[in-house]
Scaffold this motif. Sequence first.
Motif, PDB file in Angstrom:
ATOM      1  N   ALA A  25       6.452   5.576   0.152  1.00  0.00           N
ATOM      2  CA  ALA A  25       7.461   4.724   0.805  1.00  0.00           C
ATOM      3  C   ALA A  25       8.767   5.467   1.090  1.00  0.00           C
ATOM      4  N   PRO A  26       9.266   6.300   0.175  1.00  0.00           N
ATOM      5  CA  PRO A  26      10.541   6.978   0.456  1.00  0.00           C
ATOM      6  C   PRO A  26      10.505   7.916   1.669  1.00  0.00           C
ATOM      7  N   LEU A  27       9.332   8.293   2.114  1.00  0.00           N
ATOM      8  CA  LEU A  27       9.222   9.204   3.259  1.00  0.00           C
ATOM      9  C   LEU A  27       9.443   8.502   4.600  1.00  0.00           C
ATOM     10  N   PHE A  28       9.366   7.179   4.610  1.00  0.00           N
ATOM     11  CA  PHE A  28       9.442   6.422   5.859  1.00  0.00           C
ATOM     12  C   PHE A  28      10.779   5.701   5.994  1.00  0.00           C
ATOM     13  N   SER A  29      11.437   5.946   7.104  1.00  0.00           N
ATOM     14  CA  SER A  29      12.729   5.312   7.382  1.00  0.00           C
ATOM     15  C   SER A  29      12.576   3.933   8.000  1.00  0.00           C
ATOM     16  N   PHE A  30      11.413   3.664   8.600  1.00  0.00           N
ATOM     17  CA  PHE A  30      11.223   2.383   9.278  1.00  0.00           C
ATOM     18  C   PHE A  30       9.738   2.029   9.254  1.00  0.00           C
ATOM     19  N   VAL A  31       9.446   0.759   9.004  1.00  0.00           N
ATOM     20  CA  VAL A  31       8.064   0.272   9.004  1.00  0.00           C
ATOM     21  C   VAL A  31       8.030  -1.047   9.764  1.00  0.00           C
ATOM     22  N   ILE A  32       7.078  -1.154  10.688  1.00  0.00           N
ATOM     23  CA  ILE A  32       6.894  -2.403  11.426  1.00  0.00           C
ATOM     24  C   ILE A  32       5.433  -2.829  11.288  1.00  0.00           C
ATOM     25  N   GLY A  33       5.226  -4.091  10.952  1.00  0.00           N
ATOM     26  CA  GLY A  33       3.879  -4.615  10.760  1.00  0.00           C
ATOM     27  C   GLY A  33       3.437  -5.491  11.915  1.00  0.00           C
ATOM     28  N   GLY A  34       2.194  -5.875  11.860  1.00  0.00           N
ATOM     29  CA  GLY A  34       1.614  -6.704  12.906  1.00  0.00           C
ATOM     30  C   GLY A  34       2.196  -8.102  12.976  1.00  0.00           C
ATOM     31  N   ASP A  35       2.920  -8.501  11.951  1.00  0.00           N
ATOM     32  CA  ASP A  35       3.556  -9.816  11.961  1.00  0.00           C
ATOM     33  C   ASP A  35       5.073  -9.707  12.108  1.00  0.00           C
ATOM     34  N   SER A  36       5.565  -8.509  12.435  1.00  0.00           N
ATOM     35  CA  SER A  36       7.011  -8.309  12.591  1.00  0.00           C
ATOM     36  C   SER A  36       7.533  -8.791  13.941  1.00  0.00           C
ATOM     37  N   LEU A  37       6.687  -8.762  14.946  1.00  0.00           N
ATOM     38  CA  LEU A  37       7.037  -9.198  16.305  1.00  0.00           C
ATOM     39  C   LEU A  37       5.960 -10.139  16.822  1.00  0.00           C
ATOM     40  N   PRO A  38       6.230 -10.867  17.888  1.00  0.00           N
ATOM     41  CA  PRO A  38       5.162 -11.690  18.471  1.00  0.00           C
ATOM     42  C   PRO A  38       4.032 -10.844  19.059  1.00  0.00           C
ATOM     43  N   GLU A  39       4.353  -9.621  19.523  1.00  0.00           N
ATOM     44  CA  GLU A  39       3.353  -8.742  20.130  1.00  0.00           C
ATOM     45  C   GLU A  39       2.764  -7.806  19.081  1.00  0.00           C
ATOM     46  N   LYS A  40       1.528  -7.399  19.345  1.00  0.00           N
ATOM     47  CA  LYS A  40       0.845  -6.402  18.512  1.00  0.00           C
ATOM     48  C   LYS A  40       0.347  -5.288  19.424  1.00  0.00           C
ATOM     49  N   LYS A  41       0.070  -4.130  18.813  1.00  0.00           N
ATOM     50  CA  LYS A  41      -0.546  -3.050  19.575  1.00  0.00           C
ATOM     51  C   LYS A  41      -1.877  -3.555  20.134  1.00  0.00           C
TER      52      LYS A  41
ATOM     53  N   ILE B 106       0.833  -1.206   0.000  1.00  0.00           N
ATOM     54  CA  ILE B 106       0.000   0.000   0.000  1.00  0.00           C
ATOM     55  C   ILE B 106       0.867   1.255   0.000  1.00  0.00           C
ATOM     56  N   VAL B 107       1.882   1.288   0.868  1.00  0.00           N
ATOM     57  CA  VAL B 107       2.757   2.461   0.963  1.00  0.00           C
ATOM     58  C   VAL B 107       3.464   2.699  -0.372  1.00  0.00           C
ATOM     59  N   GLU B 108       3.893   1.636  -1.012  1.00  0.00           N
ATOM     60  CA  GLU B 108       4.547   1.768  -2.319  1.00  0.00           C
ATOM     61  C   GLU B 108       3.541   2.197  -3.389  1.00  0.00           C
ATOM     62  N   HIS B 109       2.346   1.608  -3.370  1.00  0.00           N
ATOM     63  CA  HIS B 109       1.293   1.974  -4.321  1.00  0.00           C
ATOM     64  C   HIS B 109       0.960   3.463  -4.213  1.00  0.00           C
ATOM     65  N   LEU B 110       0.943   3.994  -2.998  1.00  0.00           N
ATOM     66  CA  LEU B 110       0.614   5.399  -2.774  1.00  0.00           C
ATOM     67  C   LEU B 110       1.781   6.344  -3.076  1.00  0.00           C
ATOM     68  N   GLY B 111       2.968   5.778  -3.295  1.00  0.00           N
ATOM     69  CA  GLY B 111       4.131   6.592  -3.623  1.00  0.00           C
ATOM     70  C   GLY B 111       4.734   7.337  -2.448  1.00  0.00           C
TER      71      GLY B 111
END
Length: 160
Positions: free
Chosen positions: A65-81, A58-63
């Motif tokens: 992505a270059p604005l973000f230095s770091f992205v963490i998803g819900g499957d990146s860690l065992p814990e979620k918000k 989605i971030v790439e589709h919206l153009g």
Amino acid sequence: MDPADHGKLVAAFMQLYHTATSLTGLFPGVREALETLAERGHPLGICTNKPLGPTMAIVEHLGIAPLFSFVIGGDSLPEKKPDPAPLRAAFAGLGADPKNPKGIYVGDSEYDAICASRVPVPFLIFTLGYRQTPVEELPHASSFDHFDRLPALVEALEFA
């Protein structure tokens, strides 16, 4: 539904979810607000409970992505918000001290508000987002209904 079909159905949904970008768009003013914050030297990241793959698509589709230095998803860690671990990891990924980050979190939900309060960092809530709890009942430093207000809110908190 037969519980035995659960895994197969989730896999089919995730396949579609990874490519479901065609109807996705930004709220008015988002691109300009992000560009303004980036130009002013604010490191930008994303901390979401959505899986990382679809988030990046989605971030790439919206153009943006270059604005973000770091992205963490819900499957990146065992814990979620609302667990604070993903947000602490996002701040660390942006170069902040994960135990005492000097940052601001922007979101729209109960999960975001609770997560920010558990880190703790100031929270700015977008009032037109998805949530079930009234904004007034959630911990937040400020609220906004249009992204053209975001840069000024960030800078007001930064110097408070």
